[in-house]
Scaffold this motif. Structure first.
Motif, PDB file in Angstrom:
ATOM      1  N   GLN A 265       0.889  -1.229   0.087  1.00 60.80           N
ATOM      2  CA  GLN A 265       0.078   0.025   0.093  1.00 60.80           C
ATOM      3  C   GLN A 265       0.926   1.339  -0.134  1.00 60.80           C
ATOM      4  O   GLN A 265       0.414   2.191  -0.187  1.00 60.80           O
ATOM      5  N   GLY A 266       2.027   1.259   0.167  1.00 59.14           N
ATOM      6  CA  GLY A 266       2.929   2.225   0.261  1.00 59.14           C
ATOM      7  C   GLY A 266       4.513   2.003   1.188  1.00 59.14           C
ATOM      8  O   GLY A 266       4.675   0.902   1.611  1.00 59.14           O
ATOM      9  N   ASN A 267       5.361   2.766   0.800  1.00 55.20           N
ATOM     10  CA  ASN A 267       6.644   2.813   1.396  1.00 55.20           C
ATOM     11  C   ASN A 267       6.692   3.603   2.344  1.00 55.20           C
ATOM     12  O   ASN A 267       6.493   4.769   2.217  1.00 55.20           O
ATOM     13  N   LEU A 268       7.018   3.041   3.420  1.00 52.70           N
ATOM     14  CA  LEU A 268       7.125   3.744   4.744  1.00 52.70           C
ATOM     15  C   LEU A 268       8.637   3.760   5.590  1.00 52.70           C
ATOM     16  O   LEU A 268       9.144   2.675   5.282  1.00 52.70           O
ATOM     17  N   LEU A 269       8.958   4.813   6.172  1.00 54.19           N
ATOM     18  CA  LEU A 269      10.276   4.858   7.036  1.00 54.19           C
ATOM     19  C   LEU A 269       9.506   5.153   8.340  1.00 54.19           C
ATOM     20  O   LEU A 269       9.155   6.081   8.849  1.00 54.19           O
ATOM     21  N   LEU A 270      10.132   4.172   9.233  1.00 54.31           N
ATOM     22  CA  LEU A 270       9.712   4.390  10.625  1.00 54.31           C
ATOM     23  C   LEU A 270      11.056   4.644  11.573  1.00 54.31           C
ATOM     24  O   LEU A 270      12.122   3.782  11.457  1.00 54.31           O
ATOM     25  N   VAL A 271      11.150   5.696  12.397  1.00 53.48           N
ATOM     26  CA  VAL A 271      12.170   6.045  13.084  1.00 53.48           C
ATOM     27  C   VAL A 271      11.821   6.241  14.592  1.00 53.48           C
ATOM     28  O   VAL A 271      11.040   7.008  14.989  1.00 53.48           O
ATOM     29  N   ASP A 272      12.579   5.195  15.440  1.00 54.16           N
ATOM     30  CA  ASP A 272      12.298   5.486  16.683  1.00 54.16           C
ATOM     31  C   ASP A 272      13.553   5.030  17.454  1.00 54.16           C
ATOM     32  O   ASP A 272      14.090   3.917  16.858  1.00 54.16           O
ATOM     33  N   ASP A 273      13.726   5.503  18.581  1.00 49.14           N
ATOM     34  CA  ASP A 273      15.163   5.119  19.394  1.00 49.14           C
ATOM     35  C   ASP A 273      14.818   3.845  20.205  1.00 49.14           C
ATOM     36  O   ASP A 273      15.734   3.308  20.453  1.00 49.14           O
ATOM     37  N   ASP A 274      13.582   3.256  20.397  1.00 50.42           N
ATOM     38  CA  ASP A 274      13.291   2.457  21.034  1.00 50.42           C
ATOM     39  C   ASP A 274      13.286   1.345  20.222  1.00 50.42           C
ATOM     40  O   ASP A 274      12.113   0.899  19.410  1.00 50.42           O
ATOM     41  N   ARG A 275      14.352   0.203  20.329  1.00 50.49           N
ATOM     42  CA  ARG A 275      14.281  -0.805  19.250  1.00 50.49           C
ATOM     43  C   ARG A 275      13.246  -1.627  19.449  1.00 50.49           C
ATOM     44  O   ARG A 275      12.919  -2.424  18.402  1.00 50.49           O
ATOM     45  N   GLN A 276      12.663  -1.936  20.620  1.00 52.70           N
ATOM     46  CA  GLN A 276      11.766  -2.794  20.761  1.00 52.70           C
ATOM     47  C   GLN A 276      10.419  -2.250  20.098  1.00 52.70           C
ATOM     48  O   GLN A 276       9.640  -3.167  19.409  1.00 52.70           O
ATOM     49  N   VAL A 277      10.016  -1.282  20.309  1.00 50.41           N
ATOM     50  CA  VAL A 277       9.007  -0.555  19.901  1.00 50.41           C
ATOM     51  C   VAL A 277       9.249  -0.419  18.178  1.00 50.41           C
ATOM     52  O   VAL A 277       8.078  -0.808  17.372  1.00 50.41           O
ATOM     53  N   LEU A 278      10.181  -0.237  17.810  1.00 44.73           N
ATOM     54  CA  LEU A 278      10.689  -0.144  16.405  1.00 44.73           C
ATOM     55  C   LEU A 278      10.252  -1.457  15.775  1.00 44.73           C
ATOM     56  O   LEU A 278       9.854  -1.421  14.509  1.00 44.73           O
ATOM     57  N   SER A 279      10.914  -2.424  16.370  1.00 46.57           N
ATOM     58  CA  SER A 279      10.522  -3.923  15.587  1.00 46.57           C
ATOM     59  C   SER A 279       8.894  -4.240  15.713  1.00 46.57           C
ATOM     60  O   SER A 279       8.682  -4.662  14.694  1.00 46.57           O
ATOM     61  N   SER A 280       8.459  -4.264  16.737  1.00 50.40           N
ATOM     62  CA  SER A 280       6.877  -4.352  16.935  1.00 50.40           C
ATOM     63  C   SER A 280       5.944  -3.734  16.059  1.00 50.40           C
ATOM     64  O   SER A 280       5.242  -4.142  15.425  1.00 50.40           O
ATOM     65  N   MET A 281       6.243  -2.240  15.981  1.00 51.69           N
ATOM     66  CA  MET A 281       5.639  -1.631  15.245  1.00 51.69           C
ATOM     67  C   MET A 281       5.871  -1.609  13.703  1.00 51.69           C
ATOM     68  O   MET A 281       4.824  -1.760  12.664  1.00 51.69           O
ATOM     69  N   ALA A 282       6.939  -1.872  13.388  1.00 48.70           N
ATOM     70  CA  ALA A 282       7.370  -2.239  11.725  1.00 48.70           C
ATOM     71  C   ALA A 282       6.620  -3.526  11.298  1.00 48.70           C
ATOM     72  O   ALA A 282       6.026  -3.657  10.366  1.00 48.70           O
ATOM     73  N   GLN A 283       6.740  -4.430  12.472  1.00 45.50           N
ATOM     74  CA  GLN A 283       5.902  -5.758  12.165  1.00 45.50           C
ATOM     75  C   GLN A 283       4.429  -5.454  11.817  1.00 45.50           C
ATOM     76  O   GLN A 283       3.661  -6.138  10.790  1.00 45.50           O
ATOM     77  N   TRP A 284       3.848  -4.819  12.721  1.00 48.13           N
ATOM     78  CA  TRP A 284       2.430  -4.474  12.530  1.00 48.13           C
ATOM     79  C   TRP A 284       2.208  -3.786  11.364  1.00 48.13           C
ATOM     80  O   TRP A 284       1.066  -4.207  10.628  1.00 48.13           O
ATOM     81  N   LEU A 285       2.997  -2.973  10.788  1.00 48.18           N
ATOM     82  CA  LEU A 285       2.825  -2.006   9.599  1.00 48.18           C
ATOM     83  C   LEU A 285       2.689  -3.040   8.541  1.00 48.18           C
ATOM     84  O   LEU A 285       2.271  -2.701   7.493  1.00 48.18           O
ATOM     85  N   ARG A 286       3.634  -3.923   8.484  1.00 50.29           N
ATOM     86  CA  ARG A 286       4.033  -4.894   7.370  1.00 50.29           C
ATOM     87  C   ARG A 286       2.755  -5.714   7.238  1.00 50.29           C
ATOM     88  O   ARG A 286       2.316  -5.929   6.130  1.00 50.29           O
TER      89      ARG A 286
END
Length: 464
Positions: free
Chosen positions: A4-25
């Motif tokens: 649906q689109g190409n997204l860039l996710l930027v967050d210093d909390d790597r746990q939040v970064l990983s889980s949120m990226a997975q949900w978006l995918r």
């Protein structure tokens, strides 16, 4: 699942970064991640994203710096700022810096999905509007009118001066010089651009049908008129109506047109109701209307009424220096539409284009180049790709057996012919000829002397 689109996710909390990226995918998005300002900056520099989601706090660094960098280097990328420490001031600052939205953690799935959906939809609408405007400008605006000749430069200035006035405009010039294109450019550059542009070829219809076409008719007005028809003048209310080939209008039609021009009102054929319109009129002809008036074929009062502002388009043979520009323009146009890859013209082919008299003007040149591209087999257009009638006057190619000739001598014949054509087209006015050829007068004088080009009556005097 379709991306649906190409997204860039930027967050210093790597746990939040990983889980949120997975949900978006899982929602169908393609996601890249970055945990620091440097990683985010590098990602934006390397790739164009549809949307960037950026945390405001990136350890000891500021996510606003990445927002500013993204807006400066990738203005087409939408940005949503994220924070666990939301405040009104931060939200206002984010929007002021160019962010599309501002969300506070912890994020609610539906809220995030809706924000992303809105951002991507807005980006799509902006892109569609941009493409539509580009298409309109390409088709109707000044961008499609080609020429650097001094006559064309004056026409550009005139279009800008009169476009936003209510004055009636008469465009004259030979067939194929682009009168319809000029009319559309005037409309596109006027305050009426968002309303209708209606074009009517007066010479293509008999008088009774032309009257119905322009003014409309009521049901039963004539045989076959089974319903009411709205005329072109009514359709152009608030916009512009362009009447081409106006010289072909019959005496009766000329009377009706005069009334419309004076009062901007008319009745439908067979009707009694008077319609009043706010329509801007542009007319065109390839005839000499003053001569038609003298011969009694065109009403004098109508001529004076439509000849408020006259834009006279020059023929191609009057602006030889523009021929390479026009040829390259049509070449690119045809290649884009056909998908063929033709890079240009040989010197011989371009010289032939500049020698030809072009009785059909721009329209004829466009057709010739379209034919050459579509039927040609090479990556460059040569003499063999042009119609035989166009190359009939081409100088004979040098026979290798006759031995080499100096380049200056070999080029003198086509150069002489091009300059002679320009001189004749400009009535031997050296100032106009130099401007048409894109050279200064001193250069022209030297070339005329070297090529033994003299004005006919002066040459006769010298011979006597």
């Amino acid at each position: 699942m379709k991306t649906q689109g190409n997204l860039l996710l930027v967050d210093d909390d790597r746990q939040v970064l990983s889980s949120m990226a997975q949900w978006l995918r899982e929602q169908g998005y393609k996601v890249d991640t970055a945990a620091t300002l440097a990683e985010g900056t590098l990602a934006i520099d390397r790739k164009a994203y549809d949307l960037a989601l950026i945390d405001i706090r990136l350890n000891d660094e500021d996510g606003f710096d990445l927002l500013v960098h993204s807006r400066r280097t990738r203005p087409e990328t939408s940005v949503i700022m994220l924070t666990g420490y939301g405040s009104v001031e931060s939200a206002v600052e984010a929007i002021r810096q160019g962010a599309f939205d501002f969300l506070t953690k912890p994020l609610i799935d539906e809220e995030l999905k809706m924000a992303i959906h809105r951002a991507l939809n807005q980006r799509k609408v902006i892109e569609e509007n941009k493409n539509l405007k580009a298409q309109l400008d390409l088709r109707f605006g000044m961008e499609n009118i080609i020429g650097h000749d001094h006559r064309m430069l004056k026409i550009y200035d005139m279009i800008d001066s009169v476009a936003d006035t209510r004055a009636t405009i008469l465009i004259t010039g030979e067939s194929g010089t682009g009168k319809s294109m000029i009319a559309r450019a005037i409309h596109r550059r006027s305050g009426r651009r968002d309303n209708a542009f209606v074009e009517v070829a007066c010479g293509a219809l008999p008088e009774n049908l032309l009257e119905s076409e322009l003014f409309g008719h009521v049901a039963g007005a004539f045989t076959g008129a089974v319903g009411e028809k709205m005329g072109k003048f009514k359709l152009a209310d608030g916009g512009t109506i362009f009447l081409d080939e106006i010289a072909t209008a019959s005496p009766g039609m000329q009377v009706k047109l005069l009334r419309v021009l004076q009062d901007l009102e008319f009745e439908q054929v067979g009707g009694t109701k008077t319609f009043k319109v706010d329509t801007r009129l542009i007319l065109a002809t390839n005839e000499d209307l003053s001569k038609a008036v003298a011969e009694g074929r065109f009403r004098q009062d109508l001529f004076y009424r439509i000849n408020v502002i006259n834009i006279e388009l020059p023929s191609i043979r009057e602006r030889i220096a523009d021929i390479p520009l026009l040829a390259e323009h049509f070449l690119c146009q045809v290649c884009t539409e056909s998908g063929k890859n033709v890079s240009g013209f040989t010197d011989d082919a371009m010289a032939a284009l500049q020698r030809f008299r072009w009785p059909g003007n721009v329209r004829e040149m466009q057709n010739v180049i379209e034919r050459a591209v579509l039927l040609g087999k090479n990556s460059i257009i040569g003499l063999d790709d042009l119609p035989s009638g166009l190359t009939a006057d081409a100088p004979a190619r040098l026979d290798a057996s006759s031995g080499p000739r100096p380049l200056k001598e070999a080029m003198s014949n086509p150069e002489r012919q091009i300059i002679l054509n320009a001189l004749e087209a400009n009535g031997w006015n050296r100032h106009l000829t130099a401007a048409a050829l894109g050279i200064n007068r001193t250069t022209l004088y030297k070339k005329m002397k070297r090529l033994k080009l003299e004005e006919p009556h002066l040459a006769g005097r010298a011979g006597g």
